[in-house]
Design a protein around this motif. Structure first.
Motif, PDB file in Angstrom:
ATOM      1  N   GLN A   1      -5.599   3.217  -0.291  1.00 20.96           N
ATOM      2  CA  GLN A   1      -4.416   3.543   0.745  1.00 20.96           C
ATOM      3  C   GLN A   1      -3.016   2.691  -0.054  1.00 20.96           C
ATOM      4  O   GLN A   1      -2.155   3.172   0.007  1.00 20.96           O
ATOM      5  CB  GLN A   1      -4.847   3.196   2.006  1.00 20.96           C
ATOM      6  CG  GLN A   1      -5.828   3.885   2.621  1.00 20.96           C
ATOM      7  CD  GLN A   1      -5.934   3.450   4.177  1.00 20.96           C
ATOM      8  OE1 GLN A   1      -6.358   1.985   4.016  1.00 20.96           O
ATOM      9  NE2 GLN A   1      -6.771   4.182   5.014  1.00 20.96           N
ATOM     10  N   ALA A   2      -3.711   1.527  -0.633  1.00 19.38           N
ATOM     11  CA  ALA A   2      -2.610   0.761  -1.162  1.00 19.38           C
ATOM     12  C   ALA A   2      -1.874   1.608  -2.212  1.00 19.38           C
ATOM     13  O   ALA A   2      -0.646   1.431  -2.451  1.00 19.38           O
ATOM     14  CB  ALA A   2      -3.112  -0.526  -1.878  1.00 19.38           C
ATOM     15  N   GLN A   3      -2.579   1.937  -2.906  1.00 18.26           N
ATOM     16  CA  GLN A   3      -2.084   2.795  -4.239  1.00 18.26           C
ATOM     17  C   GLN A   3      -1.298   4.122  -3.929  1.00 18.26           C
ATOM     18  O   GLN A   3      -0.166   4.385  -4.277  1.00 18.26           O
ATOM     19  CB  GLN A   3      -2.998   3.473  -5.289  1.00 18.26           C
ATOM     20  CG  GLN A   3      -2.529   3.845  -6.473  1.00 18.26           C
ATOM     21  CD  GLN A   3      -3.681   4.367  -7.481  1.00 18.26           C
ATOM     22  OE1 GLN A   3      -4.772   4.325  -7.294  1.00 18.26           O
ATOM     23  NE2 GLN A   3      -3.324   4.550  -8.815  1.00 18.26           N
ATOM     24  N   GLN A   4      -1.664   4.863  -2.884  1.00 10.36           N
ATOM     25  CA  GLN A   4      -0.809   5.622  -2.392  1.00 10.36           C
ATOM     26  C   GLN A   4       0.393   5.403  -1.857  1.00 10.36           C
ATOM     27  O   GLN A   4       1.602   6.107  -1.784  1.00 10.36           O
ATOM     28  CB  GLN A   4      -1.795   6.618  -1.273  1.00 10.36           C
ATOM     29  CG  GLN A   4      -3.019   7.580  -1.863  1.00 10.36           C
ATOM     30  CD  GLN A   4      -3.712   8.201  -0.920  1.00 10.36           C
ATOM     31  OE1 GLN A   4      -3.080   8.336   0.218  1.00 10.36           O
ATOM     32  NE2 GLN A   4      -4.848   8.487  -1.207  1.00 10.36           N
ATOM     33  N   MET A   5       0.271   4.349  -0.792  1.00 12.20           N
ATOM     34  CA  MET A   5       1.600   3.927  -0.204  1.00 12.20           C
ATOM     35  C   MET A   5       2.499   3.225  -1.354  1.00 12.20           C
ATOM     36  O   MET A   5       3.934   3.528  -1.210  1.00 12.20           O
ATOM     37  CB  MET A   5       1.034   2.689   0.720  1.00 12.20           C
ATOM     38  CG  MET A   5       0.613   3.063   1.970  1.00 12.20           C
ATOM     39  SD  MET A   5       0.242   1.933   3.280  1.00 12.20           S
ATOM     40  CE  MET A   5      -0.906   2.807   4.258  1.00 12.20           C
ATOM     41  N   PHE A   6       2.047   2.758  -2.530  1.00 12.34           N
ATOM     42  CA  PHE A   6       2.889   2.222  -3.421  1.00 12.34           C
ATOM     43  C   PHE A   6       3.635   3.463  -4.140  1.00 12.34           C
ATOM     44  O   PHE A   6       4.762   3.538  -4.479  1.00 12.34           O
ATOM     45  CB  PHE A   6       2.360   1.372  -4.456  1.00 12.34           C
ATOM     46  CG  PHE A   6       2.228  -0.097  -4.226  1.00 12.34           C
ATOM     47  CD1 PHE A   6       3.394  -0.996  -4.632  1.00 12.34           C
ATOM     48  CD2 PHE A   6       1.459  -0.610  -3.129  1.00 12.34           C
ATOM     49  CE1 PHE A   6       3.236  -2.209  -4.417  1.00 12.34           C
ATOM     50  CE2 PHE A   6       1.361  -2.068  -2.734  1.00 12.34           C
ATOM     51  CZ  PHE A   6       2.351  -2.646  -3.579  1.00 12.34           C
ATOM     52  N   ARG A   7       2.915   4.550  -4.372  1.00 11.28           N
ATOM     53  CA  ARG A   7       3.417   5.756  -5.000  1.00 11.28           C
ATOM     54  C   ARG A   7       4.329   6.594  -3.988  1.00 11.28           C
ATOM     55  O   ARG A   7       5.406   7.092  -4.394  1.00 11.28           O
ATOM     56  CB  ARG A   7       2.176   6.595  -5.113  1.00 11.28           C
ATOM     57  CG  ARG A   7       1.354   6.478  -6.522  1.00 11.28           C
ATOM     58  CD  ARG A   7       0.471   7.391  -6.539  1.00 11.28           C
ATOM     59  NE  ARG A   7      -0.627   7.125  -7.739  1.00 11.28           N
ATOM     60  CZ  ARG A   7      -1.527   7.818  -8.176  1.00 11.28           C
ATOM     61  NH1 ARG A   7      -2.286   8.716  -7.359  1.00 11.28           N
ATOM     62  NH2 ARG A   7      -2.304   7.650  -9.405  1.00 11.28           N
ATOM     63  N   ALA A   8       4.147   6.294  -2.913  1.00 14.18           N
ATOM     64  CA  ALA A   8       5.046   6.983  -1.761  1.00 14.18           C
ATOM     65  C   ALA A   8       6.283   6.388  -1.750  1.00 14.18           C
ATOM     66  O   ALA A   8       7.406   6.924  -1.588  1.00 14.18           O
ATOM     67  CB  ALA A   8       4.291   7.061  -0.307  1.00 14.18           C
ATOM     68  N   ALA A   9       6.439   4.896  -2.050  1.00  9.22           N
ATOM     69  CA  ALA A   9       7.384   4.089  -2.066  1.00  9.22           C
ATOM     70  C   ALA A   9       8.334   4.273  -3.148  1.00  9.22           C
ATOM     71  O   ALA A   9       9.729   4.268  -3.092  1.00  9.22           O
ATOM     72  CB  ALA A   9       7.056   2.579  -1.983  1.00  9.22           C
ATOM     73  N   GLU A  10       7.970   4.776  -4.163  1.00  8.74           N
ATOM     74  CA  GLU A  10       8.559   5.198  -5.504  1.00  8.74           C
ATOM     75  C   GLU A  10       9.383   6.385  -5.284  1.00  8.74           C
ATOM     76  O   GLU A  10      10.326   6.771  -5.862  1.00  8.74           O
ATOM     77  CB  GLU A  10       7.734   5.329  -6.523  1.00  8.74           C
ATOM     78  CG  GLU A  10       6.912   3.850  -6.929  1.00  8.74           C
ATOM     79  CD  GLU A  10       5.967   4.300  -8.284  1.00  8.74           C
ATOM     80  OE1 GLU A  10       5.753   5.623  -8.532  1.00  8.74           O
ATOM     81  OE2 GLU A  10       5.464   3.594  -8.907  1.00  8.74           O
ATOM     82  N   ALA A  11       9.108   7.120  -4.196  1.00 10.65           N
ATOM     83  CA  ALA A  11       9.591   8.637  -3.886  1.00 10.65           C
ATOM     84  C   ALA A  11      10.599   8.420  -2.963  1.00 10.65           C
ATOM     85  O   ALA A  11      11.262   9.670  -2.628  1.00 10.65           O
ATOM     86  CB  ALA A  11       8.534   9.825  -3.641  1.00 10.65           C
ATOM     87  N   VAL A  12      10.881   7.429  -2.308  1.00 14.12           N
ATOM     88  CA  VAL A  12      11.853   7.529  -1.178  1.00 14.12           C
ATOM     89  C   VAL A  12      12.993   6.216  -1.534  1.00 14.12           C
ATOM     90  O   VAL A  12      12.683   5.369  -2.499  1.00 14.12           O
ATOM     91  CB  VAL A  12      11.236   6.901   0.192  1.00 14.12           C
ATOM     92  CG1 VAL A  12      10.224   8.130   0.444  1.00 14.12           C
ATOM     93  CG2 VAL A  12      10.463   5.584   0.051  1.00 14.12           C
ATOM     94  N   GLY A  13      13.792   6.344  -0.812  1.00 14.31           N
ATOM     95  CA  GLY A  13      15.001   5.335  -1.021  1.00 14.31           C
ATOM     96  C   GLY A  13      14.833   4.044  -0.394  1.00 14.31           C
ATOM     97  O   GLY A  13      13.899   3.731   0.243  1.00 14.31           O
TER      98      GLY A  13
END
Length: 305
Positions: free
Chosen positions: A81-93
Protein backbone atom coordinates in the motif's frame (compact mmCIF):
# COMPACT_ATOMS: atom_id res chain seq x y z
CA UNK A 1 26.90 11.17 0.72
CA UNK A 2 28.47 13.10 3.57
CA UNK A 3 29.91 16.56 2.92
CA UNK A 4 33.56 16.36 1.96
CA UNK A 5 36.19 18.80 3.16
CA UNK A 6 39.76 19.07 1.97
CA UNK A 7 42.34 21.83 2.14
CA UNK A 8 45.35 22.94 0.20
CA UNK A 9 47.82 25.73 0.78
CA UNK A 10 48.19 28.45 -1.80
CA UNK A 11 49.20 32.08 -2.07
CA UNK A 12 47.10 34.44 0.06
CA UNK A 13 43.96 35.70 -1.61
CA UNK A 14 41.46 38.36 -0.68
CA UNK A 15 39.26 37.31 2.27
CA UNK A 16 35.73 36.15 1.50
CA UNK A 17 36.52 35.60 -2.17
CA UNK A 18 34.15 32.91 -3.50
CA UNK A 19 34.82 31.30 -6.87
CA UNK A 20 32.56 28.62 -8.29
CA UNK A 21 34.61 25.76 -9.66
CA UNK A 22 34.08 22.32 -11.21
CA UNK A 23 30.28 22.30 -10.78
CA UNK A 24 27.36 24.21 -9.32
CA UNK A 25 27.75 22.50 -5.95
CA UNK A 26 31.43 23.02 -5.19
CA UNK A 27 32.82 26.33 -3.96
CA UNK A 28 36.43 27.44 -3.54
CA UNK A 29 36.39 29.48 -0.35
CA UNK A 30 39.70 31.32 -0.07
CA UNK A 31 40.90 33.19 2.97
CA UNK A 32 44.15 33.59 4.89
CA UNK A 33 46.06 31.42 2.47
CA UNK A 34 43.87 28.30 2.80
CA UNK A 35 41.29 27.11 0.31
CA UNK A 36 38.50 24.68 1.24
CA UNK A 37 36.50 22.58 -1.16
CA UNK A 38 33.05 21.99 0.29
CA UNK A 39 30.33 19.72 -1.07
CA UNK A 40 27.06 20.96 0.49
CA UNK A 41 24.97 18.46 2.44
CA UNK A 42 22.15 18.88 -0.07
CA UNK A 43 24.23 16.90 -2.56
CA UNK A 44 23.58 13.22 -2.02
CA UNK A 45 22.99 10.13 -4.08
CA UNK A 46 19.34 9.06 -3.89
CA UNK A 47 17.99 6.06 -5.76
CA UNK A 48 14.33 5.54 -4.83
CA UNK A 49 13.84 2.86 -7.47
CA UNK A 50 16.58 0.72 -5.92
CA UNK A 51 15.06 1.31 -2.49
CA UNK A 52 11.62 0.15 -3.65
CA UNK A 53 13.25 -2.91 -5.21
CA UNK A 54 14.80 -3.74 -1.82
CA UNK A 55 11.47 -3.24 -0.10
CA UNK A 56 9.61 -5.38 -2.64
CA UNK A 57 12.18 -8.14 -2.25
CA UNK A 58 11.76 -8.03 1.52
CA UNK A 59 8.06 -8.88 1.16
CA UNK A 60 8.99 -12.46 0.31
CA UNK A 61 11.90 -12.63 2.77
CA UNK A 62 10.41 -10.74 5.65
CA UNK A 63 12.79 -9.35 8.29
CA UNK A 64 12.71 -9.47 12.07
CA UNK A 65 9.42 -10.13 13.82
CA UNK A 66 7.56 -9.95 10.50
CA UNK A 67 8.82 -13.35 9.36
CA UNK A 68 5.65 -15.28 10.25
CA UNK A 69 2.08 -14.98 11.43
CA UNK A 70 -0.11 -11.90 11.45
CA UNK A 71 2.91 -9.61 11.41
CA UNK A 72 3.99 -11.11 8.08
CA UNK A 73 0.65 -10.27 6.49
CA UNK A 74 0.71 -6.77 7.94
CA UNK A 75 4.25 -6.22 6.69
CA UNK A 76 3.61 -7.29 3.10
CA UNK A 77 0.24 -5.57 2.78
CA UNK A 78 1.34 -2.30 4.36
CA UNK A 79 4.49 -2.07 2.21
CA UNK A 80 2.45 -2.74 -0.93
CA UNK A 81 0.00 0.00 0.00
CA UNK A 82 2.83 2.39 0.81
CA UNK A 83 4.41 1.91 -2.60
CA UNK A 84 1.10 2.37 -4.40
CA UNK A 85 0.41 5.60 -2.50
CA UNK A 86 3.84 6.98 -3.31
CA UNK A 87 3.31 6.14 -6.98
CA UNK A 88 -0.09 7.81 -6.93
CA UNK A 89 1.47 10.91 -5.35
CA UNK A 90 3.85 11.19 -8.31
CA UNK A 91 0.90 11.37 -10.70
CA UNK A 92 -0.98 14.23 -9.03
CA UNK A 93 -0.26 17.85 -8.23
CA UNK A 94 0.64 19.55 -4.94
CA UNK A 95 -3.02 20.02 -4.00
CA UNK A 96 -3.36 16.28 -3.36
CA UNK A 97 0.12 14.80 -3.12
CA UNK A 98 0.70 15.64 0.59
CA UNK A 99 -2.23 13.40 1.54
CA UNK A 100 -0.93 10.46 -0.45
CA UNK A 101 2.65 10.84 0.73
CA UNK A 102 1.55 11.09 4.36
CA UNK A 103 -0.62 7.97 4.22
CA UNK A 104 2.08 6.17 2.27
CA UNK A 105 4.51 6.95 5.08
CA UNK A 106 1.89 5.90 7.63
CA UNK A 107 1.54 2.48 6.01
CA UNK A 108 5.32 2.16 5.80
CA UNK A 109 5.36 2.84 9.53
CA UNK A 110 3.02 -0.10 10.05
CA UNK A 111 5.47 -2.31 8.17
CA UNK A 112 8.35 -1.03 10.28
CA UNK A 113 6.38 -1.73 13.45
CA UNK A 114 5.56 -5.25 12.23
CA UNK A 115 9.26 -5.99 11.76
CA UNK A 116 10.29 -4.39 15.06
CA UNK A 117 10.48 -5.88 18.54
CA UNK A 118 7.17 -7.09 19.92
CA UNK A 119 5.48 -4.52 22.14
CA UNK A 120 2.41 -5.76 24.01
CA UNK A 121 -0.43 -3.42 24.83
CA UNK A 122 -0.59 -4.50 28.45
CA UNK A 123 3.12 -3.68 28.89
CA UNK A 124 2.54 -0.10 27.77
CA UNK A 125 -0.62 0.05 29.89
CA UNK A 126 1.40 -0.94 32.96
CA UNK A 127 3.87 1.93 32.48
CA UNK A 128 1.23 4.50 33.46
CA UNK A 129 0.89 5.45 37.14
CA UNK A 130 -2.86 5.79 36.53
CA UNK A 131 -3.15 2.03 35.88
CA UNK A 132 -1.37 0.86 39.04
CA UNK A 133 -4.59 -0.42 40.62
CA UNK A 134 -6.17 -1.55 37.35
CA UNK A 135 -4.20 -4.39 35.71
CA UNK A 136 -5.38 -5.87 32.45
CA UNK A 137 -3.98 -9.33 33.18
CA UNK A 138 -2.77 -11.38 36.12
CA UNK A 139 0.81 -11.57 34.83
CA UNK A 140 3.78 -10.12 36.64
CA UNK A 141 3.82 -6.39 36.04
CA UNK A 142 6.48 -3.72 35.69
CA UNK A 143 4.85 -0.53 36.93
CA UNK A 144 6.27 2.92 37.71
CA UNK A 145 8.06 3.28 41.05
CA UNK A 146 7.07 6.34 43.04
CA UNK A 147 10.01 8.37 44.36
CA UNK A 148 9.48 10.61 47.38
CA UNK A 149 11.63 13.74 47.34
CA UNK A 150 10.48 14.98 50.75
CA UNK A 151 13.42 13.31 52.52
CA UNK A 152 15.93 15.27 50.43
CA UNK A 153 15.36 18.48 52.41
CA UNK A 154 17.71 18.89 55.35
CA UNK A 155 19.64 15.68 54.65
CA UNK A 156 23.38 16.36 54.65
CA UNK A 157 24.54 12.80 54.13
CA UNK A 158 26.89 12.59 51.12
CA UNK A 159 24.56 10.01 49.55
CA UNK A 160 21.30 11.01 47.92
CA UNK A 161 18.80 8.78 49.71
CA UNK A 162 15.12 8.71 48.73
CA UNK A 163 12.25 6.32 49.56
CA UNK A 164 10.95 4.37 46.56
CA UNK A 165 7.45 2.94 46.60
CA UNK A 166 5.36 0.38 44.69
CA UNK A 167 8.11 -2.25 44.61
CA UNK A 168 6.33 -5.63 44.23
CA UNK A 169 5.76 -7.75 47.32
CA UNK A 170 7.80 -10.67 46.00
CA UNK A 171 10.90 -8.47 45.79
CA UNK A 172 10.32 -7.02 49.26
CA UNK A 173 9.63 -10.44 50.76
CA UNK A 174 12.82 -11.85 49.27
CA UNK A 175 14.77 -9.13 51.06
CA UNK A 176 18.02 -9.74 49.22
CA UNK A 177 20.09 -7.22 47.31
CA UNK A 178 20.30 -9.74 44.47
CA UNK A 179 16.51 -9.82 44.06
CA UNK A 180 16.31 -6.04 44.19
CA UNK A 181 19.15 -5.65 41.70
CA UNK A 182 17.54 -8.10 39.27
CA UNK A 183 14.23 -6.26 39.53
CA UNK A 184 15.75 -2.82 39.02
CA UNK A 185 17.46 -3.90 35.80
CA UNK A 186 14.14 -3.15 34.11
CA UNK A 187 14.33 0.47 35.27
CA UNK A 188 17.00 2.34 33.26
CA UNK A 189 16.86 5.36 35.57
CA UNK A 190 18.30 3.33 38.45
CA UNK A 191 21.30 2.08 36.47
CA UNK A 192 24.64 3.32 37.72
CA UNK A 193 23.19 5.63 40.34
CA UNK A 194 24.21 4.63 43.83
CA UNK A 195 25.86 7.77 45.17
CA UNK A 196 25.65 11.52 45.01
CA UNK A 197 28.24 13.50 43.07
CA UNK A 198 29.09 16.60 45.07
CA UNK A 199 29.44 20.07 43.64
CA UNK A 200 31.78 21.92 45.96
CA UNK A 201 31.68 25.67 46.25
CA UNK A 202 34.23 25.57 49.05
CA UNK A 203 36.83 23.20 50.41
CA UNK A 204 34.35 21.17 52.47
CA UNK A 205 31.02 22.20 50.94
CA UNK A 206 28.16 19.72 51.13
CA UNK A 207 25.59 19.35 48.34
CA UNK A 208 22.67 21.67 48.96
CA UNK A 209 18.96 21.00 48.58
CA UNK A 210 18.72 22.35 45.04
CA UNK A 211 21.68 20.27 43.88
CA UNK A 212 20.15 17.11 45.36
CA UNK A 213 16.85 17.77 43.62
CA UNK A 214 18.67 18.44 40.38
CA UNK A 215 20.39 15.06 40.61
CA UNK A 216 17.10 13.34 41.48
CA UNK A 217 15.40 15.01 38.51
CA UNK A 218 18.12 13.65 36.20
CA UNK A 219 17.46 10.10 37.43
CA UNK A 220 13.66 10.11 37.36
CA UNK A 221 10.71 11.21 35.23
CA UNK A 222 8.26 13.91 36.19
CA UNK A 223 4.61 12.92 36.23
CA UNK A 224 1.83 15.13 37.62
CA UNK A 225 4.29 17.05 39.82
CA UNK A 226 5.77 13.84 41.25
CA UNK A 227 8.85 11.81 40.34
CA UNK A 228 8.94 8.19 39.16
CA UNK A 229 11.29 5.53 37.90
CA UNK A 230 9.62 4.17 34.76
CA UNK A 231 10.22 0.67 33.42
CA UNK A 232 11.55 -0.11 29.98
CA UNK A 233 9.16 -2.25 27.95
CA UNK A 234 10.01 -5.14 25.64
CA UNK A 235 13.68 -4.82 26.46
CA UNK A 236 13.82 -1.32 24.96
CA UNK A 237 15.99 1.40 26.42
CA UNK A 238 15.38 4.11 27.36
CA UNK A 239 11.94 4.00 28.89
CA UNK A 240 8.86 5.43 27.16
CA UNK A 241 8.03 9.02 27.94
CA UNK A 242 4.76 8.90 29.93
CA UNK A 243 2.98 11.11 27.38
CA UNK A 244 3.97 8.64 24.63
CA UNK A 245 2.66 5.77 26.75
CA UNK A 246 -0.67 7.59 27.15
CA UNK A 247 -0.76 8.21 23.40
CA UNK A 248 -0.17 4.52 22.64
CA UNK A 249 -2.85 3.33 25.07
CA UNK A 250 -5.45 5.82 23.87
CA UNK A 251 -4.59 5.12 20.24
CA UNK A 252 -5.24 1.41 20.75
CA UNK A 253 -8.53 2.07 22.55
CA UNK A 254 -9.65 4.56 19.91
CA UNK A 255 -8.89 2.13 17.08
CA UNK A 256 -10.97 -0.54 18.79
CA UNK A 257 -13.87 1.85 19.35
CA UNK A 258 -13.77 3.16 15.78
CA UNK A 259 -12.97 0.12 13.66
CA UNK A 260 -14.04 -2.82 15.87
CA UNK A 261 -17.24 -1.53 17.52
CA UNK A 262 -18.55 -5.02 18.31
CA UNK A 263 -15.31 -6.01 20.04
CA UNK A 264 -15.23 -2.66 21.81
CA UNK A 265 -18.76 -3.19 23.12
CA UNK A 266 -17.70 -6.57 24.52
CA UNK A 267 -14.63 -5.11 26.24
CA UNK A 268 -16.59 -2.36 28.02
CA UNK A 269 -19.45 -4.64 29.10
CA UNK A 270 -19.10 -4.67 32.90
CA UNK A 271 -21.24 -7.80 33.14
CA UNK A 272 -19.09 -9.87 30.83
CA UNK A 273 -15.57 -8.41 30.63
CA UNK A 274 -12.88 -8.11 33.29
CA UNK A 275 -11.40 -5.31 31.19
CA UNK A 276 -14.45 -3.08 31.47
CA UNK A 277 -13.68 -1.44 34.83
CA UNK A 278 -9.96 -0.85 34.07
CA UNK A 279 -10.93 0.77 30.75
CA UNK A 280 -13.53 2.96 32.45
CA UNK A 281 -11.02 4.05 35.08
CA UNK A 282 -8.22 4.80 32.63
CA UNK A 283 -10.55 6.94 30.52
CA UNK A 284 -11.71 8.83 33.62
CA UNK A 285 -8.14 9.42 34.74
CA UNK A 286 -7.10 10.49 31.24
CA UNK A 287 -9.30 13.56 31.65
CA UNK A 288 -7.53 14.40 34.91
CA UNK A 289 -3.93 13.35 34.24
CA UNK A 290 -3.41 14.48 30.65
CA UNK A 291 -3.88 18.24 31.09
CA UNK A 292 -1.26 18.21 33.86
CA UNK A 293 1.07 15.96 31.88
CA UNK A 294 0.72 18.10 28.75
CA UNK A 295 1.52 21.26 30.72
CA UNK A 296 4.51 19.55 32.38
CA UNK A 297 5.81 18.30 29.03
CA UNK A 298 5.56 21.73 27.42
CA UNK A 299 7.51 23.14 30.36
CA UNK A 300 10.04 20.30 29.97
CA UNK A 301 10.69 20.74 26.25
CA UNK A 302 11.04 24.50 26.49
CA UNK A 303 14.06 24.02 28.78
CA UNK A 304 15.92 21.88 26.24
CA UNK A 305 19.03 23.54 24.95
Amino acid sequence: MSPTLSSRTQAPMAPALHTLVASHWAADLSALGTSFWIAPSMYMEIDPLAAWERLRASRSSRPGKASTGARAKTYTTALGQAQQMFRAAEAVGPKTSPLLVFYGLSQAGRAIAAAAVGLKGEEVWDTLPATLEYPLTGRGRLTPLYVSSSSVAGDFHPLLIVPVGDIPDHVVDDGSSAALGAFLKSYPGTTGYDSFARRRTGADADPNYEQRLERLDAMTWRYARHRYFFPAVAGLSPELHPLMAWWAVLYALSMLARYRPAQWANHINVEGSRHAVPIEKILEQAMEHLPVLIADTIEEVTTWS
